[in-house]
Design an enzyme around this catalytic site. Structure first.
Site, PDB file in Angstrom:
ATOM      1  N   HIS A  54       0.853  -1.192   0.000  1.00  0.00           N
ATOM      2  CA  HIS A  54       0.000   0.000   0.000  1.00  0.00           C
ATOM      3  C   HIS A  54       0.886   1.239   0.000  1.00  0.00           C
ATOM      4  O   HIS A  54       2.016   1.213   0.517  1.00  0.00           O
ATOM      5  CB  HIS A  54      -0.884   0.027   1.244  1.00  0.00           C
ATOM      6  CG  HIS A  54      -2.026  -0.931   1.200  1.00  0.00           C
ATOM      7  ND1 HIS A  54      -3.204  -0.685   1.852  1.00  0.00           N
ATOM      8  CD2 HIS A  54      -2.173  -2.135   0.586  1.00  0.00           C
ATOM      9  CE1 HIS A  54      -4.038  -1.692   1.652  1.00  0.00           C
ATOM     10  NE2 HIS A  54      -3.422  -2.585   0.887  1.00  0.00           N
ATOM     11  N   GLU A  56       0.841   3.899   1.786  1.00  0.00           N
ATOM     12  CA  GLU A  56       1.259   4.349   3.123  1.00  0.00           C
ATOM     13  C   GLU A  56       2.422   3.524   3.656  1.00  0.00           C
ATOM     14  O   GLU A  56       3.372   4.073   4.227  1.00  0.00           O
ATOM     15  CB  GLU A  56       0.087   4.252   4.118  1.00  0.00           C
ATOM     16  CG  GLU A  56      -1.100   5.100   3.748  1.00  0.00           C
ATOM     17  CD  GLU A  56      -2.188   4.366   2.976  1.00  0.00           C
ATOM     18  OE1 GLU A  56      -3.375   4.650   3.204  1.00  0.00           O
ATOM     19  OE2 GLU A  56      -1.841   3.505   2.118  1.00  0.00           O
ATOM     20  N   CYS A  84      -6.599   2.282   5.401  1.00  0.00           N
ATOM     21  CA  CYS A  84      -7.261   1.037   5.787  1.00  0.00           C
ATOM     22  C   CYS A  84      -6.754   0.607   7.175  1.00  0.00           C
ATOM     23  O   CYS A  84      -5.842   1.223   7.723  1.00  0.00           O
ATOM     24  CB  CYS A  84      -6.958  -0.045   4.742  1.00  0.00           C
ATOM     25  SG  CYS A  84      -5.255  -0.667   4.814  1.00  0.00           S
ATOM     26  N   CYS A  87      -2.890  -0.029   7.323  1.00  0.00           N
ATOM     27  CA  CYS A  87      -2.097   1.196   7.243  1.00  0.00           C
ATOM     28  C   CYS A  87      -2.230   2.020   8.516  1.00  0.00           C
ATOM     29  O   CYS A  87      -1.262   2.636   8.967  1.00  0.00           O
ATOM     30  CB  CYS A  87      -2.477   1.988   6.002  1.00  0.00           C
ATOM     31  SG  CYS A  87      -1.988   1.115   4.489  1.00  0.00           S
TER      32      CYS A  87
END
Length: 151
Positions: A54, A56, A84, A87
């Site tokens: 991801h 992040e 999410c 993260c």
């Protein structure tokens, strides 16, 4: 630089992800005292074949490497989509002090939309600011998924 200027950089990164066929999310980590971007990332789950890739997580990893430690004290994150649960956990564990996000995620957003994990009694609670450049961030995602459906 302003929140909007940092978010604009995150938007540029999201567009890089879209060009690769990735869900267009971009993130930057900024050292507050200097204003320097110390970490950047964009989604690479499909390319990297990893659920961990991801934006992040990639930005946090890059910032940790640049700053020489896992504690990102005096840092803030700008991300185009509400983080999410995974993260949010990484944000808590890295001690990022402030999270600024663009678009809300009604399906997996864990700062406000589905749940606010930062309100739970963990050992760290960053400040949260949602909706910065919301329309632009949401439009990138909408356009991406619309194009994907049309294929």
């Amino acid at each position: 630089m302003t929140d909007e200027e940092y978010m604009s950089r995150a938007v540029e990164l999201a567009k890089k992800a879209a060009a690769l066929g990735e869900v267009p999310v971009g993130a930057v980590v900024v050292k507050k005292s200097s204003g320097e971007i110390v970490g950047e990332g964009y989604n690479l789950r499909e390319s990297g074949k990893s659920p961990l890739a991801h934006a992040e997580i990639i930005a946090i990893n890059e910032a940790s490497t640049a700053l020489g430690g896992w504690r990102l004290i005096d840092c803030e994150m700008f991300v185009t989509l509400e983080p999410c649960p995974m993260c949010c956990g990484a944000i808590i564990n890295s001690r990022i002090e402030r999270v600024v996000f663009g678009a809300y995620d009604k399906k997996a957003g864990s700062c406000e939309s589905v749940i606010n994990l930062f309100e739970l009694p963990y050992n760290h609670r960053p400040q949260i600011f949602g909706g910065v450049m919301q329309k632009e961030c949401a439009d990138i995602l909408s356009d991406f998924f619309k194009t994907l459906r049309n294929k």
